[in-house]
Design an enzyme around this catalytic site. Sequence first.
Site, PDB file in Angstrom:
ATOM      1  N   ASN A   1      31.665  52.221  -6.900  1.00 52.47           N
ATOM      2  CA  ASN A   1      31.360  51.134  -5.962  1.00 52.47           C
ATOM      3  C   ASN A   1      30.682  51.745  -4.736  1.00 52.47           C
ATOM      4  O   ASN A   1      31.342  52.390  -3.931  1.00 52.47           O
ATOM      5  CB  ASN A   1      32.686  50.445  -5.589  1.00 52.47           C
ATOM      6  CG  ASN A   1      32.532  49.429  -4.486  1.00 52.47           C
ATOM      7  OD1 ASN A   1      31.422  49.031  -4.129  1.00 52.47           O
ATOM      8  ND2 ASN A   1      33.658  48.986  -3.931  1.00 52.47           N
ATOM      9  N   TRP A   2      29.386  51.503  -4.636  1.00 52.50           N
ATOM     10  CA  TRP A   2      28.628  52.152  -3.553  1.00 52.50           C
ATOM     11  C   TRP A   2      28.829  51.444  -2.212  1.00 52.50           C
ATOM     12  O   TRP A   2      28.388  51.942  -1.176  1.00 52.50           O
ATOM     13  CB  TRP A   2      27.130  52.180  -3.883  1.00 52.50           C
ATOM     14  CG  TRP A   2      26.765  52.992  -5.093  1.00 52.50           C
ATOM     15  CD1 TRP A   2      27.616  53.649  -5.944  1.00 52.50           C
ATOM     16  CD2 TRP A   2      25.443  53.244  -5.584  1.00 52.50           C
ATOM     17  NE1 TRP A   2      26.906  54.285  -6.938  1.00 52.50           N
ATOM     18  CE2 TRP A   2      25.565  54.048  -6.746  1.00 52.50           C
ATOM     19  CE3 TRP A   2      24.154  52.870  -5.185  1.00 52.50           C
ATOM     20  CZ2 TRP A   2      24.459  54.483  -7.478  1.00 52.50           C
ATOM     21  CZ3 TRP A   2      23.056  53.295  -5.921  1.00 52.50           C
ATOM     22  CH2 TRP A   2      23.213  54.094  -7.051  1.00 52.50           C
ATOM     23  N   LYS A   3      29.441  50.277  -2.229  1.00 48.65           N
ATOM     24  CA  LYS A   3      29.654  49.500  -0.991  1.00 48.65           C
ATOM     25  C   LYS A   3      28.319  49.335  -0.242  1.00 48.65           C
ATOM     26  O   LYS A   3      27.277  49.232  -0.877  1.00 48.65           O
ATOM     27  CB  LYS A   3      30.732  50.149  -0.134  1.00 48.65           C
ATOM     28  CG  LYS A   3      32.018  50.403  -0.933  1.00 48.65           C
ATOM     29  CD  LYS A   3      33.191  50.759  -0.103  1.00 48.65           C
ATOM     30  CE  LYS A   3      34.387  51.010  -1.031  1.00 48.65           C
ATOM     31  NZ  LYS A   3      35.609  51.276  -0.300  1.00 48.65           N
TER      32      LYS A   3
ATOM     33  N   HIS B   1      37.430  42.329  -4.069  1.00 49.42           N
ATOM     34  CA  HIS B   1      37.698  43.638  -3.469  1.00 49.42           C
ATOM     35  C   HIS B   1      38.464  43.426  -2.166  1.00 49.42           C
ATOM     36  O   HIS B   1      38.226  42.459  -1.444  1.00 49.42           O
ATOM     37  CB  HIS B   1      36.377  44.377  -3.212  1.00 49.42           C
ATOM     38  CG  HIS B   1      36.580  45.799  -2.800  1.00 49.42           C
ATOM     39  ND1 HIS B   1      36.928  46.147  -1.507  1.00 49.42           N
ATOM     40  CD2 HIS B   1      36.531  46.951  -3.510  1.00 49.42           C
ATOM     41  CE1 HIS B   1      37.062  47.458  -1.447  1.00 49.42           C
ATOM     42  NE2 HIS B   1      36.833  47.981  -2.648  1.00 49.42           N
TER      43      HIS B   1
ATOM     44  N   GLU C   1      38.187  44.703   0.642  1.00 46.77           N
ATOM     45  CA  GLU C   1      37.345  44.574   1.850  1.00 46.77           C
ATOM     46  C   GLU C   1      36.802  43.158   1.980  1.00 46.77           C
ATOM     47  O   GLU C   1      36.630  42.643   3.082  1.00 46.77           O
ATOM     48  CB  GLU C   1      36.223  45.629   1.818  1.00 46.77           C
ATOM     49  CG  GLU C   1      36.772  47.013   2.133  1.00 46.77           C
ATOM     50  CD  GLU C   1      36.010  48.164   1.504  1.00 46.77           C
ATOM     51  OE1 GLU C   1      34.868  47.978   1.051  1.00 46.77           O
ATOM     52  OE2 GLU C   1      36.584  49.275   1.463  1.00 46.77           O
TER      53      GLU C   1
ATOM     54  N   GLU D   1      43.998  48.624  -6.489  1.00 47.35           N
ATOM     55  CA  GLU D   1      43.541  49.437  -5.352  1.00 47.35           C
ATOM     56  C   GLU D   1      44.447  49.193  -4.152  1.00 47.35           C
ATOM     57  O   GLU D   1      44.260  48.219  -3.418  1.00 47.35           O
ATOM     58  CB  GLU D   1      42.108  49.056  -4.976  1.00 47.35           C
ATOM     59  CG  GLU D   1      41.085  49.279  -6.072  1.00 47.35           C
ATOM     60  CD  GLU D   1      39.684  49.434  -5.505  1.00 47.35           C
ATOM     61  OE1 GLU D   1      39.079  50.469  -5.767  1.00 47.35           O
ATOM     62  OE2 GLU D   1      39.216  48.542  -4.782  1.00 47.35           O
TER      63      GLU D   1
ATOM     64  N   GLY E   1      39.443  54.620   1.088  1.00 49.14           N
ATOM     65  CA  GLY E   1      38.635  55.252   2.134  1.00 49.14           C
ATOM     66  C   GLY E   1      39.459  56.061   3.133  1.00 49.14           C
ATOM     67  O   GLY E   1      38.955  56.452   4.179  1.00 49.14           O
TER      68      GLY E   1
ATOM     69  N   SER F   1      40.568  56.421  -2.855  1.00 51.92           N
ATOM     70  CA  SER F   1      40.410  57.871  -2.643  1.00 51.92           C
ATOM     71  C   SER F   1      40.481  58.692  -3.933  1.00 51.92           C
ATOM     72  O   SER F   1      41.046  59.778  -3.944  1.00 51.92           O
ATOM     73  CB  SER F   1      41.432  58.376  -1.623  1.00 51.92           C
ATOM     74  OG  SER F   1      41.246  57.722  -0.375  1.00 51.92           O
TER      75      SER F   1
ATOM     76  N   GLY G   1      34.960  54.807  -4.679  1.00 51.80           N
ATOM     77  CA  GLY G   1      34.045  54.417  -3.607  1.00 51.80           C
ATOM     78  C   GLY G   1      33.305  55.639  -3.097  1.00 51.80           C
ATOM     79  O   GLY G   1      32.276  56.039  -3.648  1.00 51.80           O
ATOM     80  N   GLY G   2      33.865  56.253  -2.066  1.00 53.70           N
ATOM     81  CA  GLY G   2      33.224  57.405  -1.419  1.00 53.70           C
ATOM     82  C   GLY G   2      32.735  58.465  -2.392  1.00 53.70           C
ATOM     83  O   GLY G   2      31.599  58.955  -2.272  1.00 53.70           O
TER      84      GLY G   2
HETATM   85  P1  PGA Z   1      37.364  54.883  -1.975  1.00 54.00           P
HETATM   86  O1  PGA Z   1      37.054  53.338  -2.291  1.00 54.00           O
HETATM   87  O2  PGA Z   1      37.239  55.619  -3.274  1.00 54.00           O
HETATM   88  O3  PGA Z   1      36.305  55.292  -0.983  1.00 54.00           O
HETATM   89  O4  PGA Z   1      38.744  54.950  -1.424  1.00 54.00           O
HETATM   90  C1  PGA Z   1      37.501  52.720  -3.464  1.00 54.00           C
HETATM   91  C2  PGA Z   1      37.113  51.256  -3.490  1.00 54.00           C
HETATM   92  O5  PGA Z   1      37.228  50.599  -2.466  1.00 54.00           O
HETATM   93  O6  PGA Z   1      36.697  50.720  -4.520  1.00 54.00           O
END
Ligand code: PGA
Length: 259
Positions: free
Chosen positions: A11-13, A97, A99, A169, A175, A215, A236-237
Amino acid sequence: MRRNPPFIAGNWKMHATLAEARTLISEIVKAAPGLSPARLVVIPPFTALCEASKLAQGSSVGIGGQNIYWEDKGAFTGEISAPMLKDAGCSYSVIGHSERRQFFGETDSGVNRKIRAALRHGLSPIVCVGESLEEREAGKTIARIKTQLDEGLREMTREDMGRIVLAYEPIWAIGTGRTATPGQAEEVHAFIRKDLEEKYGNPTAAYVIILYGGSVKPANAYALFKEKNIDGFLAGGASLEAGSFIQIAKEALRAYEEE
Ligand code: PGA
């Protein structure tokens, strides 16, 4: 016995210009044949979807969007519909998600409507659930997940469940660099599997792909994937660098092949 080979989604956000997206997707496409039978899915921002789809064409790499609106079209400024994602070459869409829930007010009933829209148009939803730190500390993790599953998946059929991917998640792990321990993640994954079993029976429940996110990095992917009910990751990251995304897939494959 494990049913599903590793499913690794990135997930590149809100990251990646077109130039950055091209480099990233090209490297992943190049590595994909060596990562079989893992399923790789990249989830770029909307602006890079067409380009990512073009570059992934003919490869085994799947493309997903980060969100959809539940209507097909209309006066909904700023929104993107499921048919539009299909048109841009997507096979998946992330839905719900944390977020989106936290910053954009998404609710479980909205998540349910979005899942229906995705299924109606042949997209596989990647549905996210997870508890906050306060909920975890108050011992409310399982109750929170249960509500998200009950409301989000309301009236889904067995056939629908064959196309839905779930992602656990924990919000406190996203993050933050603070990954859930394999034991903490497995506890919730096992609960989700049991809940699906009660609702849909087996073999449906056994085959639903349940990802862990929060993470995830090459250093923790192996131990997490060793857990029985973790079928892969939503990273994500670590998905913003081809090298670490590919390494996560390799670590999961190493655990998979040992079984
Ligand atoms: P993260 O994000 O790996 O940066 O913690 C995961 C996500 O929100 O899908």
